[in-house]
Design a protein around this motif. Structure first.
Motif, mmCIF file in Angstrom:
data_model
loop_
_atom_site.group_PDB
_atom_site.id
_atom_site.type_symbol
_atom_site.label_atom_id
_atom_site.label_comp_id
_atom_site.label_asym_id
_atom_site.label_seq_id
_atom_site.Cartn_x
_atom_site.Cartn_y
_atom_site.Cartn_z
ATOM 1 N N PHE A 192 -16.225 22.485 13.269
ATOM 2 C CA PHE A 192 -15.085 21.992 14.039
ATOM 3 C C PHE A 192 -15.070 22.562 15.451
ATOM 4 O O PHE A 192 -14.706 21.880 16.417
ATOM 5 C CB PHE A 192 -13.789 22.345 13.297
ATOM 6 C CG PHE A 192 -12.542 21.865 13.986
ATOM 7 C CD1 PHE A 192 -12.285 20.509 14.119
ATOM 8 C CD2 PHE A 192 -11.634 22.777 14.520
ATOM 9 C CE1 PHE A 192 -11.135 20.059 14.758
ATOM 10 C CE2 PHE A 192 -10.484 22.331 15.165
ATOM 11 C CZ PHE A 192 -10.232 20.971 15.285
ATOM 12 N N ARG A 193 -15.507 23.821 15.583
ATOM 13 C CA ARG A 193 -15.490 24.453 16.905
ATOM 14 C C ARG A 193 -16.421 23.738 17.877
ATOM 15 O O ARG A 193 -16.200 23.776 19.083
ATOM 16 C CB ARG A 193 -15.858 25.940 16.802
ATOM 17 C CG ARG A 193 -17.257 26.220 16.324
ATOM 18 C CD ARG A 193 -17.516 27.712 16.178
ATOM 19 N NE ARG A 193 -18.851 27.969 15.670
ATOM 20 C CZ ARG A 193 -19.932 28.078 16.434
ATOM 21 N NH1 ARG A 193 -19.826 27.947 17.751
ATOM 22 N NH2 ARG A 193 -21.112 28.328 15.902
ATOM 23 N N TYR A 194 -17.473 23.088 17.364
ATOM 24 C CA TYR A 194 -18.360 22.319 18.232
ATOM 25 C C TYR A 194 -17.600 21.159 18.873
ATOM 26 O O TYR A 194 -17.753 20.870 20.057
ATOM 27 C CB TYR A 194 -19.551 21.766 17.442
ATOM 28 C CG TYR A 194 -20.599 22.784 17.060
ATOM 29 C CD1 TYR A 194 -20.437 24.129 17.338
ATOM 30 C CD2 TYR A 194 -21.765 22.389 16.400
ATOM 31 C CE1 TYR A 194 -21.406 25.060 16.975
ATOM 32 C CE2 TYR A 194 -22.743 23.315 16.036
ATOM 33 C CZ TYR A 194 -22.551 24.642 16.324
ATOM 34 O OH TYR A 194 -23.514 25.560 15.976
ATOM 35 N N GLU A 195 -16.787 20.479 18.067
ATOM 36 C CA GLU A 195 -16.012 19.356 18.590
ATOM 37 C C GLU A 195 -15.029 19.824 19.651
ATOM 38 O O GLU A 195 -14.852 19.170 20.682
ATOM 39 C CB GLU A 195 -15.279 18.660 17.442
ATOM 40 C CG GLU A 195 -16.197 18.068 16.385
ATOM 41 C CD GLU A 195 -15.411 17.426 15.253
ATOM 42 O OE1 GLU A 195 -14.378 16.787 15.533
ATOM 43 O OE2 GLU A 195 -15.828 17.569 14.092
ATOM 44 N N ILE A 196 -14.391 20.949 19.400
ATOM 45 C CA ILE A 196 -13.435 21.494 20.368
ATOM 46 C C ILE A 196 -14.137 21.846 21.668
ATOM 47 O O ILE A 196 -13.656 21.531 22.769
ATOM 48 C CB ILE A 196 -12.732 22.754 19.789
ATOM 49 C CG1 ILE A 196 -11.926 22.387 18.537
ATOM 50 C CG2 ILE A 196 -11.862 23.404 20.842
ATOM 51 C CD1 ILE A 196 -10.796 21.426 18.789
ATOM 52 N N ALA A 221 -15.134 18.784 23.723
ATOM 53 C CA ALA A 221 -13.970 18.228 24.423
ATOM 54 C C ALA A 221 -13.617 19.072 25.635
ATOM 55 O O ALA A 221 -13.298 18.545 26.717
ATOM 56 C CB ALA A 221 -12.784 18.138 23.465
ATOM 57 N N ARG A 222 -13.712 20.386 25.487
ATOM 58 C CA ARG A 222 -13.391 21.283 26.602
ATOM 59 C C ARG A 222 -14.387 21.117 27.750
ATOM 60 O O ARG A 222 -14.007 21.092 28.927
ATOM 61 C CB ARG A 222 -13.390 22.731 26.103
ATOM 62 C CG ARG A 222 -12.930 23.739 27.157
ATOM 63 C CD ARG A 222 -12.966 25.161 26.628
ATOM 64 N NE ARG A 222 -12.035 25.334 25.521
ATOM 65 C CZ ARG A 222 -12.373 25.726 24.303
ATOM 66 N NH1 ARG A 222 -13.648 25.966 24.016
ATOM 67 N NH2 ARG A 222 -11.467 25.869 23.361
ATOM 68 N N ILE A 223 -15.665 20.996 27.410
ATOM 69 C CA ILE A 223 -16.688 20.829 28.448
ATOM 70 C C ILE A 223 -16.491 19.507 29.187
ATOM 71 O O ILE A 223 -16.617 19.444 30.419
ATOM 72 C CB ILE A 223 -18.103 20.906 27.830
ATOM 73 C CG1 ILE A 223 -18.390 22.340 27.377
ATOM 74 C CG2 ILE A 223 -19.160 20.449 28.832
ATOM 75 C CD1 ILE A 223 -19.685 22.499 26.595
ATOM 76 N N ALA A 224 -16.182 18.440 28.450
ATOM 77 C CA ALA A 224 -15.934 17.139 29.082
ATOM 78 C C ALA A 224 -14.799 17.238 30.091
ATOM 79 O O ALA A 224 -14.866 16.672 31.191
ATOM 80 C CB ALA A 224 -15.613 16.094 28.017
ATOM 81 N N GLN A 225 -13.765 18.003 29.740
ATOM 82 C CA GLN A 225 -12.636 18.192 30.653
ATOM 83 C C GLN A 225 -13.049 18.999 31.885
ATOM 84 O O GLN A 225 -12.706 18.644 33.015
ATOM 85 C CB GLN A 225 -11.499 18.904 29.917
ATOM 86 C CG GLN A 225 -10.244 19.089 30.761
ATOM 87 C CD GLN A 225 -9.127 19.780 29.975
ATOM 88 O OE1 GLN A 225 -9.337 20.240 28.852
ATOM 89 N NE2 GLN A 225 -7.958 19.842 30.565
ATOM 90 N N MET A 226 -13.814 20.053 31.672
ATOM 91 C CA MET A 226 -14.238 20.922 32.774
ATOM 92 C C MET A 226 -15.167 20.197 33.749
ATOM 93 O O MET A 226 -15.144 20.454 34.953
ATOM 94 C CB MET A 226 -14.923 22.175 32.225
ATOM 95 C CG MET A 226 -13.980 23.097 31.482
ATOM 96 S SD MET A 226 -14.857 24.470 30.673
ATOM 97 C CE MET A 226 -15.403 25.408 32.092
ATOM 98 N N LEU A 227 -15.983 19.274 33.227
ATOM 99 C CA LEU A 227 -16.905 18.539 34.103
ATOM 100 C C LEU A 227 -16.168 17.633 35.082
ATOM 101 O O LEU A 227 -16.740 17.202 36.079
ATOM 102 C CB LEU A 227 -17.890 17.718 33.260
ATOM 103 C CG LEU A 227 -19.014 18.519 32.604
ATOM 104 C CD1 LEU A 227 -19.765 17.668 31.574
ATOM 105 C CD2 LEU A 227 -19.988 19.052 33.651
ATOM 106 N N ALA A 261 -26.967 21.613 24.500
ATOM 107 C CA ALA A 261 -27.276 22.470 23.351
ATOM 108 C C ALA A 261 -26.384 22.124 22.160
ATOM 109 O O ALA A 261 -26.830 22.144 21.005
ATOM 110 C CB ALA A 261 -27.109 23.936 23.733
ATOM 111 N N LEU A 262 -25.118 21.788 22.433
ATOM 112 C CA LEU A 262 -24.210 21.399 21.351
ATOM 113 C C LEU A 262 -24.610 20.056 20.753
ATOM 114 O O LEU A 262 -24.604 19.887 19.526
ATOM 115 C CB LEU A 262 -22.766 21.334 21.877
ATOM 116 C CG LEU A 262 -22.111 22.684 22.188
ATOM 117 C CD1 LEU A 262 -20.823 22.476 22.970
ATOM 118 C CD2 LEU A 262 -21.829 23.465 20.908
#
Length: 294
Positions: free
Chosen positions: A45-49, A52-58, A76-77
């Motif tokens: 589940f932490r991979y999905e979180i 989502a966080r990386i998509a927001q940061m980009l 890598a994810l």
């Protein structure tokens, strides 16, 4: 050679028969009937979180290096959950923003090896090594690419160098043996015996070396492979390794149909990050091609 699993001793061959179709029906009865099946890995589940966080940061204002790091991390994810094409796209983007990411080159080299696009793989591994001459895995991965590209002498050089960095690693011993076996099976066996003396006999990987050294029968190896899991170790990961190396072992014995089923069992674990899972599909493709050309 890095996930909660249930073990079942069942008629696994019936399951394999339904998965593989007519081409491999004749291979079904060649496997022992007490193979261990494991519930396939599921993405944490932490991979999905984090995705989502990386998509927001980009979407934020970032420096070139920061954007490159984020694309690398997302790649890598994606790679860890088996989304190879998305991973490859992100590794390429990462290098556009930061061309000094040795790990991104290493990942690209692995993926090109899986695609059997060896020239691109060598270019990527060479770049990783140029940026970081002490890269932990680039020599291993380049050696594996050379092994699959039938450049066995170069493969031996890279894998010997990799083993010297950590002579107590049983997986490094096994990959060197596989490369040496292509050139000189007798010499490879002697080298295996010598390298085996540097290993910790209490480690799980030592039993794989024993199998290849002829000191452990296939049946006994199968009985042992789910025993004495360490606290940090997952059964699916161990089975991914065990079935891949059993597949290679059966190839050496000249039993490609049994090898095929072991490679399928390795793939069924879904441990995408492991070298053994990555190359089980390559092995299957090669066996099928060989059968078609007979």
């Amino acid at each position: 050679m890095p996930m909660r699993t249930n073990v079942t001793f069942i008629g696994a061959l019936l399951l394999l028969g339904s998965m593989t179709g007519c081409a491999s029906q004749s291979s079904v009865n060649q496997l022992p009937d007490n193979v261990v099946l494991v519930e396939p890995e599921r993405a944490e589940f932490r991979y999905e979180i984090e995705l989502a966080r990386i998509a927001q940061m980009l979407g934020e204002d970032l420096s070139q290096e920061q954007r490159g790091e984020l694309y690398y991390r997302r790649g890598a994810l994606y790679d860890a959950v088996g989304l190879r094409t998305l991973a490859r796209m992100d590794f390429t983007r990462a290098l556009e923003y930061n061309p000094r990411l040795a790990d991104a080159y290493n990942f690209l080299g692995i993926q090109y090896t899986q695609l059997e696009e060896f020239d691109y793989a060598y270019e990527a591994f060479d770049s990783a090594i140029e940026l970081n001459p002490e890269h932990r895995y680039a020599y291993l991965n380049r050696g594996i690419a050379e092994y699959y590209d039938a450049r066995t002498e170069l493969s031996q050089e890279d894998l010997e160098y990799h083993l010297k960095k950590e002579p107590g690693d049983p997986y490094r011993v096994i990959w060197l043996f596989l490369a040496e076996h292509e050139n000189d099976p007798e010499l490879a066996q002697k080298s295996l015996e010598k390298n085996k003396t540097q290993l910790d006999q209490a480690e799980w990987g030592y039993q794989i070396v024993q199998l290849y050294a002829g000191q452990l029968a296939e049946k006994e190896f199968l009985q042992r492979m789910s025993r004495n899991l360490e606290e940090s170790e997952k059964l699916s990961e161990r089975l991914c390794e065990a079935y891949f190396y059993l597949g290679k072992y059966m190839q050496i014995k000249g039993e490609p149909l049994s090898a095929m089923n072991y490679f399928k069992l390795a793939l069924m674990t879904n441990v995408y990050e492991f070298v053994e899972h990555r190359y089980a599909s390559v092995e299957l493709t090669r066996i099928r091609k060989a059968m078609l050309t007979r």
